[in-house]
Design a protein around this motif. Structure first.
Motif, PDB file in Angstrom:
ATOM      1  N   ASP A 127      57.930  34.886  32.219  1.00 64.49           N
ATOM      2  CA  ASP A 127      57.220  36.133  31.750  1.00 64.49           C
ATOM      3  C   ASP A 127      55.629  35.783  31.558  1.00 64.49           C
ATOM      4  O   ASP A 127      54.679  36.451  31.733  1.00 64.49           O
ATOM      5  N   ALA A 128      55.571  34.605  30.752  1.00 66.44           N
ATOM      6  CA  ALA A 128      54.237  34.202  30.424  1.00 66.44           C
ATOM      7  C   ALA A 128      53.198  33.713  31.492  1.00 66.44           C
ATOM      8  O   ALA A 128      52.174  34.306  31.853  1.00 66.44           O
ATOM      9  N   ALA A 129      54.001  33.426  32.909  1.00 66.68           N
ATOM     10  CA  ALA A 129      53.396  32.838  34.080  1.00 66.68           C
ATOM     11  C   ALA A 129      52.982  34.468  34.594  1.00 66.68           C
ATOM     12  O   ALA A 129      51.635  34.249  35.064  1.00 66.68           O
ATOM     13  N   GLU A 130      53.814  35.177  34.646  1.00 73.21           N
ATOM     14  CA  GLU A 130      53.532  36.527  35.400  1.00 73.21           C
ATOM     15  C   GLU A 130      52.228  37.419  34.639  1.00 73.21           C
ATOM     16  O   GLU A 130      51.499  37.738  35.181  1.00 73.21           O
ATOM     17  N   THR A 131      52.328  37.370  33.260  1.00 77.88           N
ATOM     18  CA  THR A 131      51.413  37.724  32.345  1.00 77.88           C
ATOM     19  C   THR A 131      49.872  37.206  32.737  1.00 77.88           C
ATOM     20  O   THR A 131      48.928  37.764  32.897  1.00 77.88           O
ATOM     21  N   MET A 132      49.932  35.840  32.597  1.00 80.40           N
ATOM     22  CA  MET A 132      48.670  35.022  33.133  1.00 80.40           C
ATOM     23  C   MET A 132      47.924  35.664  34.362  1.00 80.40           C
ATOM     24  O   MET A 132      46.623  35.942  34.554  1.00 80.40           O
ATOM     25  N   LEU A 133      48.962  35.479  35.292  1.00 84.05           N
ATOM     26  CA  LEU A 133      48.260  35.933  36.501  1.00 84.05           C
ATOM     27  C   LEU A 133      48.180  37.542  36.736  1.00 84.05           C
ATOM     28  O   LEU A 133      46.971  37.733  37.376  1.00 84.05           O
ATOM     29  N   LEU A 134      48.706  38.230  36.253  1.00 82.71           N
ATOM     30  CA  LEU A 134      48.470  39.615  36.195  1.00 82.71           C
ATOM     31  C   LEU A 134      46.892  39.831  35.358  1.00 82.71           C
ATOM     32  O   LEU A 134      46.386  40.756  36.123  1.00 82.71           O
ATOM     33  N   ASN A 135      46.955  39.491  34.315  1.00 83.55           N
ATOM     34  CA  ASN A 135      45.679  39.396  33.697  1.00 83.55           C
ATOM     35  C   ASN A 135      44.603  39.009  34.439  1.00 83.55           C
ATOM     36  O   ASN A 135      43.446  39.439  34.283  1.00 83.55           O
ATOM     37  N   LEU A 136      44.452  37.575  35.049  1.00 82.17           N
ATOM     38  CA  LEU A 136      43.806  37.097  35.855  1.00 82.17           C
ATOM     39  C   LEU A 136      43.200  38.282  37.195  1.00 82.17           C
ATOM     40  O   LEU A 136      42.167  38.133  37.383  1.00 82.17           O
ATOM     41  N   THR A 137      44.280  38.848  37.695  1.00 80.79           N
ATOM     42  CA  THR A 137      44.054  39.804  38.873  1.00 80.79           C
ATOM     43  C   THR A 137      43.314  41.038  38.274  1.00 80.79           C
ATOM     44  O   THR A 137      42.282  41.460  38.924  1.00 80.79           O
ATOM     45  N   HIS A 138      43.594  41.508  37.045  1.00 77.56           N
ATOM     46  CA  HIS A 138      42.754  42.382  36.383  1.00 77.56           C
ATOM     47  C   HIS A 138      41.419  42.177  35.777  1.00 77.56           C
ATOM     48  O   HIS A 138      40.612  43.269  35.544  1.00 77.56           O
ATOM     49  N   GLY A 139      41.468  40.937  35.645  1.00 71.66           N
ATOM     50  CA  GLY A 139      40.087  40.409  34.619  1.00 71.66           C
ATOM     51  C   GLY A 139      40.350  40.211  33.438  1.00 71.66           C
ATOM     52  O   GLY A 139      41.066  41.318  32.575  1.00 71.66           O
ATOM     53  N   THR A 140      39.989  39.294  32.802  1.00 68.25           N
ATOM     54  CA  THR A 140      40.410  38.861  31.560  1.00 68.25           C
ATOM     55  C   THR A 140      39.749  37.890  30.921  1.00 68.25           C
ATOM     56  O   THR A 140      38.767  37.036  31.338  1.00 68.25           O
ATOM     57  N   GLY A 141      39.682  37.940  29.557  1.00 67.76           N
ATOM     58  CA  GLY A 141      39.103  36.880  28.681  1.00 67.76           C
ATOM     59  C   GLY A 141      40.206  35.850  28.245  1.00 67.76           C
ATOM     60  O   GLY A 141      41.293  35.452  28.989  1.00 67.76           O
ATOM     61  N   LEU A 142      39.579  34.874  27.246  1.00 69.42           N
ATOM     62  CA  LEU A 142      40.631  33.797  26.917  1.00 69.42           C
ATOM     63  C   LEU A 142      41.848  34.207  26.603  1.00 69.42           C
ATOM     64  O   LEU A 142      42.920  33.349  27.002  1.00 69.42           O
ATOM     65  N   ALA A 143      42.025  35.174  25.819  1.00 70.96           N
ATOM     66  CA  ALA A 143      43.449  35.765  25.431  1.00 70.96           C
ATOM     67  C   ALA A 143      44.489  35.964  26.468  1.00 70.96           C
ATOM     68  O   ALA A 143      45.465  35.736  26.642  1.00 70.96           O
ATOM     69  N   GLY A 144      43.895  36.512  27.779  1.00 66.78           N
ATOM     70  CA  GLY A 144      44.495  36.803  28.979  1.00 66.78           C
ATOM     71  C   GLY A 144      44.830  35.554  29.580  1.00 66.78           C
ATOM     72  O   GLY A 144      46.112  35.457  30.202  1.00 66.78           O
ATOM     73  N   LEU A 145      44.110  34.544  29.312  1.00 69.61           N
ATOM     74  CA  LEU A 145      44.371  33.516  30.071  1.00 69.61           C
ATOM     75  C   LEU A 145      45.523  32.525  29.301  1.00 69.61           C
ATOM     76  O   LEU A 145      46.200  31.525  30.054  1.00 69.61           O
TER      77      LEU A 145
END
Length: 442
Positions: A127-145
């Motif tokens: 879940d954590a891996a999916e969340t990181m990549l999904l956040n990166l796809t949408h655009g994110t800051g440190l919290a998303g990474l």
């Protein structure tokens, strides 16, 4: 696996054996394992289940399954039934975003009102891996990474110590039964598309992808800690909390380095996106009165401060009243019940703020919810059925107050009382009535 999870709990100080935990259980594989693990570890917990009204009979079966699981484990059970689509349409957001906003607000409401120390969810390494990549796809800051944190305020995730394969092996080993959500395989949802189409390709490049991203998340988390301390120093100078609102001083914010980044971190708990925060910063020099919305909060730019207030989401959910429960408090509504044995001299109370109902005609648990189009009941003093929409017109209820009308519903789906207006004839006290449930609006 139990040893790894227990060590992870201790390493990150997630909770202690004496803490009371509210565990989110959907009925799926992950949350069923989570509940079993916590039981094995001797944790004190209750189960909370969300019914989002999106999958019909399948979701009803999920709720019944989780209810039975709580009974099997002999732990308290809480359930909430949401009007997710209605909320999503009102806010102009996806059903996934709407469901997330509704469930986490409800979890926190139960935690704070029922005396739980932490909310526990079943997120794991995948879940954590999916969340990181999904956040990166949408655009994110440190919290998303950094993906999903092990501990975020009152939220804790002990299963981040293990991967999906570990959970499945544990489930098979312990012969656990779970419910499969068919929507998890639908590529319509972005997370599922990432899981089904993208991640297998990345795992061909790096078979240890989940663990690699887990380590990366820890490193990013360290960098975020530096930012967090700076934001806390700013908050100490700029923020003031009152029971009804949060205030942020604009002049203090303007003096910070990277104002938009800092303000985004300050507003993160209130659900404001980075794009909206940029607009808020641009409004600092504008006339007062500009309004900005998140799914859960409203922000108004005043002359010298930003004023943040919560939205009332309770009308998109339901609240249950169990047999023997004497008090129910929800936003804007306080009900008190009294059970009376009928005897000579018992007087039926009168008034719009009270309903006297035949207790043996009711089926528990009762439900309190907002009225809906299509609702009907049989008002005392009137013949036959009446659409609730027509009844409210007859009662001359102003249009902007209709959304506040709530109903008390028997467990068989029949409306027993339009709260503050009139009970239903099917639940009235008669000569054959032996027990009366008096419900008062306080």
């Amino acid at each position: 696996m139990l040893d790894r999870i227990q060590s992870y709990i201790q390493e990150h100080t997630l909770f202690t054996p004496t803490d009371k935990l509210l565990v989110a259980v959907s009925g799926g594989l992950d949350s069923v394992v989570l509940a079993h693990v916590l039981r094995k570890l001797g944790a004190q917990f209750a189960i909370a289940h969300c019914h989002f009204g999106l999958r019909g009979e399948e979701a009803d079966a999920d709720e019944q399954f989780v209810r039975k699981l709580a009974k099997q484990y002999d732990v308290p059970y809480f359930a909430e039934f949401f009007q997710t689509k209605k909320f999503a349409e009102q806010e102009g957001i996806s059903t996934q975003m709407a469901a997330r906003a509704l469930r986490y607000q409800w979890f926190e409401e139960v935690r704070s009102t029922q005396g739980f120390d932490y909310i526990v969810t079943a997120h794991h390494q995948r879940d954590a891996a999916e969340t990181m990549l999904l956040n990166l796809t949408h655009g994110t800051g440190l919290a998303g990474l950094h993906g999903i944190r092990p501990k975020n305020g009152y939220l804790v995730r002990p299963l981040l110590a293990v991967g999906r394969e570990d959970l499945y092996d544990y489930l098979v080993e312990n012969r656990l039964i779970w419910r499969e959500d068919a929507s998890n395989d639908s590529p319509v949802y972005q997370r599922n598309l990432l899981r089904i189409e993208v991640l297998p390709v990345l795992r061909e490049i790096n078979p240890s992808l989940d663990q690699t991203l887990h380590i990366t998340a820890e490193r990013v988390g360290g960098a975020e800690e530096i930012v967090r301390r700076y934001v806390e120093e700013t908050a100490a100078q700029a923020r003031r909390d009152d029971p009804e609102a949060t205030y942020l001083d604009i002049r203090t914010l303007q003096k910070t380095a990277a104002t938009t980044l800092v303000l985004h971190e300050l507003l993160r708990p209130f659900g404001f996106s980075y794009v909206v925060v940029k607009d808020i910063v641009h409004s600092f020099g504008a006339e007062p009165g500009r309004r900005f919305e998140s799914p859960t909060h409203r922000l108004v730019k005043d002359r010298e401060q930003l004023v943040i207030t919560p939205k009332n989401l309770s009308k998109f959910g339901t609240h249950q009243l169990a047999a023997g429960q004497e008090v129910l408090k929800i936003d804007g509504l306080h009900l008190r019940t009294e059970l009376h044995e009928v005897a000579e001299g018992f007087d039926i109370p009168k008034g719009k703020a009270v309903a006297a109902l035949d207790a043996d005609a009711l089926k528990f648990p009762l439900t309190v919810r907002a009225w809906q189009e299509g609702d009907w009941f049989m008002p005392i003093g009137m013949k036959g059925k009446k659409k609730l929409s027509d009844f409210l017109i007859d009662q001359k209820v102003p249009l902007n107050l209709k959304d506040n009308v709530q109903v008390l519903v028997s467990g068989d789906g029949k409306i027993a009382w339009v709260i503050g207006f009139r009970p239903d004839d099917r639940f009235k006290v008669t000569e054959e009535t032996e027990r009366v449930l008096v419900v008062k609006r306080m």
